[in-house]
Design an enzyme around this catalytic site. Structure first.
Site, PDB file in Angstrom:
ATOM      1  N   SER A  12      21.763  62.818  34.530  1.00 15.45           N
ATOM      2  CA  SER A  12      21.680  62.684  35.510  1.00 15.45           C
ATOM      3  C   SER A  12      20.378  63.185  35.544  1.00 15.45           C
ATOM      4  O   SER A  12      19.873  61.823  35.506  1.00 15.45           O
ATOM      5  CB  SER A  12      21.780  64.251  36.722  1.00 15.45           C
ATOM      6  OG  SER A  12      21.517  64.354  38.007  1.00 15.45           O
ATOM      7  N   GLU A  61      32.967  60.695  38.285  1.00 16.74           N
ATOM      8  CA  GLU A  61      31.686  60.444  39.438  1.00 16.74           C
ATOM      9  C   GLU A  61      31.587  60.182  40.220  1.00 16.74           C
ATOM     10  O   GLU A  61      31.914  58.550  40.282  1.00 16.74           O
ATOM     11  CB  GLU A  61      30.266  60.642  38.370  1.00 16.74           C
ATOM     12  CG  GLU A  61      30.480  61.368  36.603  1.00 16.74           C
ATOM     13  CD  GLU A  61      29.328  61.127  36.148  1.00 16.74           C
ATOM     14  OE1 GLU A  61      28.471  61.176  37.076  1.00 16.74           O
ATOM     15  OE2 GLU A  61      29.526  60.319  35.483  1.00 16.74           O
ATOM     16  N   HIS A  92      30.611  64.132  38.012  1.00 19.57           N
ATOM     17  CA  HIS A  92      29.461  64.946  37.498  1.00 19.57           C
ATOM     18  C   HIS A  92      28.711  65.857  36.813  1.00 19.57           C
ATOM     19  O   HIS A  92      28.659  66.090  35.956  1.00 19.57           O
ATOM     20  CB  HIS A  92      27.812  64.535  39.206  1.00 19.57           C
ATOM     21  CG  HIS A  92      27.041  63.729  38.651  1.00 19.57           C
ATOM     22  ND1 HIS A  92      25.937  63.039  38.096  1.00 19.57           N
ATOM     23  CD2 HIS A  92      25.757  64.892  39.080  1.00 19.57           C
ATOM     24  CE1 HIS A  92      24.639  62.986  37.567  1.00 19.57           C
ATOM     25  NE2 HIS A  92      24.760  64.355  38.741  1.00 19.57           N
TER      26      HIS A  92
END
Length: 263
Positions: free
Chosen positions: A136, A196, A246
């Site tokens: 991330s 995601e 995610h």
């Protein structure tokens, strides 16, 4: 594993001390030293059960108390892991304007300076086998390291980077590699979950329902892969984590990073 821990004094820029943990395999290191994985956001996934940890040391820089996701720790994370503004300075986080971004150069200087120096006083580490993992915002930091500090790492592992950040500013940062490719061979492993999505607003921690109408992020990762595949001396691969979103990618990719760093 054995645990080594310390707290480094804060920099003039932030004034905040930083806690470090180094986990090393039990027993004497090999003659060349242990391979080292710097695990960004490691507090969020540690401990990890992985046989590869018998053969790899893990360095975890922290932004606050163990496992902290409080406002101060998250703000520090946003600063440390994100690329600078076009003028080289800080700039507001696009989704949380009270946070500042753009501190990745200073963070990497600290990682490759006093943090790594301390780790080397704790055990013998192989200087030719230092891997960096980020997910991330940490993935943005890993990509910035690829563009500006690639020769300090043997392997960069980048999971689900926040490519949306400031209108995909990291892609412009990576343009630098066309004129300044790595001086020696380096591995880049990109990882992404097939489920995601990107959402313009952060998740509401009090919401009981699953968010909908997100933008699939896999196409952007495939574009990134094609962009980097032509860089000389860069062995670039994209690994897909089936049916993971995610947040689920974080522990799965961290496990994979340990296995790759140890080999």
């Amino acid at each position: 594993m054995s645990l080594h821990a310390t707290q480094l004094p804060g920099s003039p820029a932030t004034g905040m001390a930083r806690r470090l943990r180094l986990h090393t395999p039990d027993g004497p290191p090999p003659p060349q030293g242990w391979p080292l994985l710097t695990l960004l956001d490691g507090d969020w996934v540690w401990p990890l059960a992985n046989q590869a940890l018998q053969h790899c040391a893990v360095l975890i820089p922290s932004h606050g108390p163990l496992g902290s996701a409080g406002p101060e720790a998250l703000a520090r994370r946003a600063l440390d892991y994100t690329p600078p503004a076009p003028d080289g300075g800080h700039w507001p986080d696009p989704r949380t304007p009270q946070w500042q971004g753009g501190g990745a150069p200073a963070f990497l200087d600290a990682l490759l300076g006093p943090m790594l120096a301390w780790a080397r006083t704790q055990t013998r580490l192989d200087p030719a086998r230092h891997a960096l993992y980020g997910h991330s915002y940490g993935g943005l930091c890993a990509l910035f390291a690829l563009s500006h500090r690639a020769d300090d790492f043997a392997h960069i592992l980048c999971a689900s980077p926040s490519l949306w950040w400031h209108d995909q500013a990291i892609l412009k940062v990576l343009d630098r590699l066309e004129d300044h490719p790595p001086a020696r061979p380096i591995r880049l492993t990109l990882m992404a979950g097939t489920d995601e999505h990107w959402y313009p607003q952060p998740a509401n921690p009090h919401a009981s329902h699953t968010r909908q109408h997100g933008i699939p992020t896999l196409p952007a990762m495939q574009v990134l892969m094609r962009k980097l595949a032509c860089i000389p001396r860069l062995d670039c691969r994209l690994e897909l984590l089936d049916q993971l979103g995610h947040g689920q990618v974080l522990p799965a990719s961290a496990q994979r990073a340990i296995a790759l760093a140890a080999t």
